[in-house]
Design an enzyme around this catalytic site. Structure first.
Site, short mmCIF file in Angstrom:
data_model
loop_
_atom_site.label_atom_id
_atom_site.label_comp_id
_atom_site.label_asym_id
_atom_site.label_seq_id
_atom_site.Cartn_x
_atom_site.Cartn_y
_atom_site.Cartn_z
CE LYS A 175 -3.09 3.14 0.49
NZ LYS A 175 -3.87 3.41 1.68
CE LYS A 245 -1.41 8.97 7.00
NZ LYS A 245 -2.13 7.71 6.75
#
Length: 296
Positions: A175, A245
């Protein structure tokens, strides 16, 4: 079919609320939800989701527990708080983290839950809120074969693509790197648009022609044509702050594995500049307007 009897869900944000709704509507299990914001739980009540009183309450009453939280730091806090999940877990409980979290944090938490006889796995989700609403997310799972087989029917309630990437942490690796490649592609599209515009080529001609050549991609068709070209960077989409992030997780993983990643570092600089200029809450392809600062 699944062997679980009671499901719990923590985190009813942009992705968590529709994921929880699909789980409640399609799994056949009673679902108990918890969030610090009561509003999504009030909406979900109509779909059969009961509200838990606390983290400890949802943990105590669920044999499979899903997390959808803003960051790995929040996941760790929810797990390790004095009245958090580790304090309330029990042998045999399965915790499924659909958040995007650092790989080292994921593996450390898995070891801490394992010490209590519980199972912590990663199942981060990809695609948009619209896909979450439709139940067509892509999910990358890090788990043993046995646990993957047990949770897959539940994940299928909110995902149309489910990939078993390997043991715990491997879902996060895939991911995080998926997002890194996406961000770098959006940066490349932004650079191409700026160069084309300043060279006298209509950016619309450029990007639409790309769809008919080897530069075609998901990023082009979704981020290029739908955001960069029209200049639409709304709030409450995937914002720069969240994108940065995730990118910083990728940069940390690169450092841990000894890989030089200058492309990712360049995108991080664009994200930092966007935040500094007040665009942190806007859809992350807004960096295209920083790349081409005098664009109309």
């Amino acid at each position: 079919m699944t062997d679980f009897k009671h499901a719990g869900f923590i985190g009813m944000g942009v992705m968590g609320e529709p994921i929880c709704r699909n789980l409640a509507q399609k799994s056949g299990l009673p679902v108990l939800g918890y969030d610090s914001n009561p509003a999504p739980l009030q909406r979900l009540a109509a779909h059969g989701v009961a509200a838990a009183a606390s983290l400890a309450d949802v943990a105590a009453r669920s044999d499979v527990l899903f997390l959808s939280l803003p960051s790995g730091e929040v996941v760790a806090e929810v797990a390790r708080a004095p009245l958090g999940l580790l304090a309330s877990t029990r042998p045999g409980q399965v915790i499924v983290d659909t958040s995007t979290s650092p790989v080292d944090v994921t593996r450390a938490l898995a070891a801490e839950f394992a010490a209590k006889g519980a199972i912590f796995i990663d199942a981060p989700v990809a695609r948009t809120r619209a896909a979450a609403e439709a139940g067509t997310l892509s999910v990358m799972v890090g788990a043993s074969e046995e646990v993957y087989a047990r949770v897959r029917p539940l994940i299928a309630t909110f995902a149309s693509e489910i990939t078993h990437c390997g043991p715990v942490g491997c879902g996060q690796v895939v991911k995080i790197l998926n997002n890194m490649v996406l961000f770098e592609t959006v940066a490349a599209l932004s650079e191409a648009r700026a160069i084309a515009r300043r060279s006298g080529v209509d950016p619309q001609v450029l990007l639409e022609t790309f769809t008919r050549g080897s530069a075609d991609s998901f990023a082009l068709r979704n981020h290029g044509l739908k955001a960069i070209l029209p200049g639409e960077f709304p709030e409450k989409a995937f914002p720069v702050e969240y994108a940065r992030k995730d990118l910083r997780y990728a940069l940390a993983l690169a450092a841990q594995t000894g890989v030089n990643a200058p492309g990712a570092r360049t995108v991080d600089q664009w994200f930092a500049a966007a935040i500094e200029q007040g665009h942190g809450s806007r859809y992350f392809p807004v960096i295209s307007r920083l790349v081409d600062a005098d664009s109309p």
